[in-house]
Design a protein around this motif. Structure first.
Motif: not given
Length: 293
Positions: A133-137
């Protein structure tokens, strides 16, 4: 107009049309065509004319020569989602809800770093949430309820720091809830009903000031409920029934004056908080639906 002038005008018009179409990158167009072919596009309720410019295709919204919204809810999509959806790298809204989509949930969706809204609810999609989920800020809504997803919620979910809506109800998800959920301080809706989650809920809800819907019913949660829930001032809907909670002591003094519905396996609490009407519930739900769109 003589024939030469007329032919020149036609040629210019053709070249202009080609230029407009060329403004959509080839990889974005190919991703859309892949989706069309993979989900029986000819039978969609609102189908696409693949010979027309992409900006004229139903549900496709183009800004600055990039596909930013793809909204095909209730459009009779049938089949598996192609992994090439990741080519729509500027996509902000992907709404394929209420269709007949099958197959696995593409992990490549997690590569869409501009996504704000991902709605795939009311399909028959399988697979797990083993995403990073780190790309979904930027993600604000993740709505996957009523599918056949399994596995657990990864710890990285806490990195989607702008999530307002996390609805995973009515799937086959299991395991304990990751403590990182408490980092989702913008959360307004947490829907986990009808899964196979278990264990104690080791989450501090105190920083979720805007949380108004907490739906944990019909799982296998146990132990005490976090005391931090009763301090949430905007709570409207609380559903806890159908679990194995040992005590509801932490919810004896809910401070919210907005409470509309409260359901648990504790008759005393249910009676205490059941002093509001169904009509108010419907009004509040409708108001939120209008606000979020």
């Amino acid at each position: 107009m003589n024939r030469i002038s007329r032919n020149l005008a036609i040629s210019i018009a053709f070249l202009l049309a080609m230029k407009v179409e060329a403004q959509i990158s080839k990889k974005e167009r190919s991703a859309l065509v892949d989706l069309f072919e993979a989900t029986n596009g000819a039978e969609w309720t609102n189908s696409w004319n693949l010979d027309a410019p992409v900006k004229e295709w139903y549900g496709v919204y183009v800004e600055n020569n990039q596909v930013v919204h793809l909204k095909l809810s209730k459009n009779n999509l049938q089949g598996d989602l192609p992994f090439t959806l990741k080519k729509l790298e500027h996509l902000e809204v992907l709404d394929l809800s209420f269709n007949k989509i099958t197959g696995l949930l593409p992990r490549t969706l997690a590569e869409l770093g501009d996504l704000r809204i991902l709605k795939l609810e009311m399909n028959t999609i399988k697979g797990d949430l083993s995403w990073d989920f780190s790309n979904w800020s930027k993600l604000e809504e993740l709505n996957l309820f009523n599918n056949f997803l399994d596995g657990s919620i990864p710890q990285t979910v806490g990195l989607a720091k702008n999530l307002r809506i996390l609805n995973l109800s009515s799937n086959n998800l299991s395991g304990t809830l990751p403590k990182s959920i408490e980092k989702l301080t913008q959360l307004e809706i947490l829907g986990l009903m009808g899964n196979r989650f278990e264990g104690e809920i080791n989450i501090d809800f105190s920083n979720m000031d805007g949380l108004f819907e907490l739906v944990l019913s019909h799982n296998a949660f146990e132990g005490p409920l976090p005391n931090s829930i009763q301090g949430l001032l905007k709570l409207k809907f609380v559903q806890l029934q159908g679990n194995k909670f040992e005590t509801f002591r932490g919810l004896e003094n809910i401070r919210s004056k907005e409470l509309i519905a409260f359901d648990s396996d504790n008759d005393l609490l249910d009676r205490k908080y059941s002093n509001t009407s169904l009509s108010r519930s419907r009004m509040a739900d409708t108001k939120f639906e209008e606000e979020k769109h």
